[in-house]
Design an enzyme around this catalytic site. Sequence first.
Site, mmCIF file in Angstrom:
data_model
loop_
_atom_site.group_PDB
_atom_site.id
_atom_site.type_symbol
_atom_site.label_atom_id
_atom_site.label_comp_id
_atom_site.label_asym_id
_atom_site.label_seq_id
_atom_site.Cartn_x
_atom_site.Cartn_y
_atom_site.Cartn_z
ATOM 1 N N SER A 1 -42.489 -4.824 31.154
ATOM 2 C CA SER A 1 -43.129 -4.286 32.370
ATOM 3 C C SER A 1 -44.231 -5.169 32.943
ATOM 4 O O SER A 1 -44.635 -4.957 34.092
ATOM 5 C CB SER A 1 -43.709 -2.905 32.089
ATOM 6 O OG SER A 1 -42.704 -1.939 32.218
ATOM 7 N N TYR B 1 -33.360 -7.499 37.503
ATOM 8 C CA TYR B 1 -34.493 -6.784 36.879
ATOM 9 C C TYR B 1 -34.537 -7.019 35.367
ATOM 10 O O TYR B 1 -35.600 -7.275 34.794
ATOM 11 C CB TYR B 1 -34.377 -5.287 37.202
ATOM 12 C CG TYR B 1 -35.385 -4.422 36.488
ATOM 13 C CD1 TYR B 1 -36.701 -4.327 36.942
ATOM 14 C CD2 TYR B 1 -35.038 -3.688 35.349
ATOM 15 C CE1 TYR B 1 -37.634 -3.533 36.282
ATOM 16 C CE2 TYR B 1 -35.960 -2.891 34.685
ATOM 17 C CZ TYR B 1 -37.253 -2.820 35.152
ATOM 18 O OH TYR B 1 -38.178 -2.042 34.493
HETATM 19 N N1 GLN Z 1 -37.390 -3.367 30.771
HETATM 20 C C1 GLN Z 1 -38.077 -2.154 30.465
HETATM 21 C C2 GLN Z 1 -37.421 -0.955 31.117
HETATM 22 O O1 GLN Z 1 -37.080 -1.001 32.247
HETATM 23 C C3 GLN Z 1 -39.507 -2.262 30.879
HETATM 24 C C4 GLN Z 1 -40.281 -0.994 30.627
HETATM 25 C C5 GLN Z 1 -41.614 -1.218 30.043
HETATM 26 O O2 GLN Z 1 -41.985 -2.307 29.578
HETATM 27 N N2 GLN Z 1 -42.353 -0.153 30.006
HETATM 28 O O3 GLN Z 1 -37.248 0.053 30.500
#
Ligand code: GLN
Length: 310
Positions: free
Chosen positions: A66, A194
């Site tokens: 994230s 993403y």
């Molecule tokens: N790639 C992760 C997701 O989309 C990122 C979420 C996170 O780090 N909180 O679930």
Amino acid sequence: MKQSLDVETLNTMVVEAKKYTKEGVVADYIPALGEANPETLSIAIYRGKGDCIAAGNIREKFTLQSISKVITLAVALMDHGEEYVFSKVGMEPTGDPFNSIAKLESNVPSKPLNPMINAGALAVTNMIIGETIDEKLGRILSLVHEMTCNPEITYCERVAKSELDTAFLNRSLCYFMKQHGVVKGVVEELLNLYTKQCAIQVDCYDLAKLGYVIANDGKNPNTERQIIPLHIARILKTFMVTCGMYNSSGEFAIKVGIPAKSGVSGAIMGSVPHGIGVGIYGPALDDRGNSVAGMKLLESLSSRYDLSIF
Ligand code: GLN
């Protein structure tokens, strides 16, 4: 700062905070992240012009997860400006988990609450300009390279694929937003980009530099060249304060008071305005998806050196 920050003190603080790794568990909803060693804890602090101190196993690499949302928000704001970006994604914090779908349905017209939750971040990634996934990812990586002065940084294919194969919740967020006109184009392509952006792989030094650039008004950590416009760096820091630690952001602001962003890999990036950049890695997470020991470490750093912005 109250007292000088040296490697010895930093090592002691890491040893202290490491005890808390036992209270967390590694994320396993992305299978590749489940392989991380829950007992690891490391930190790097960047103080500008090549001055960096670190403690723990700092060669270890991990993915941004994230934390990449802060970088893509910067790219989207540079591409389109505030008015367009915030016509699609809100600016308000949420008490819901980072992957929640609930508010997308209850808010009319549908609009993700902010760019730090998954729905908002997916909508932001959908805005990045480029003909192909590679070109868009290349633009995100270029900014990371400039911010860290490290052109070697790339993404981890294994982690990206592991997430892409299992991202059922993020897929549903995308389809929901597509139905409501928040995202455009092919959902699988958006998820492909993403998951790659989330899998950008760094070490604590790189992360501390990313935090340093945001802390210091968007300037290159060595040359001071403006990489991100000042007003955008300010927006990033503000989101880090209000939404950076998901639904723990309020408590974190009181206990730590440093603009920060976490990721489910166990990483935390901290940006003390006009001060240090912090990169922490500790994969044992609490039930909200934040590094347990990482937060303790930031808390003791903040109180010992009086770093709270409040
Ligand atoms: N790639 C992760 C997701 O989309 C990122 C979420 C996170 O780090 N909180 O679930």
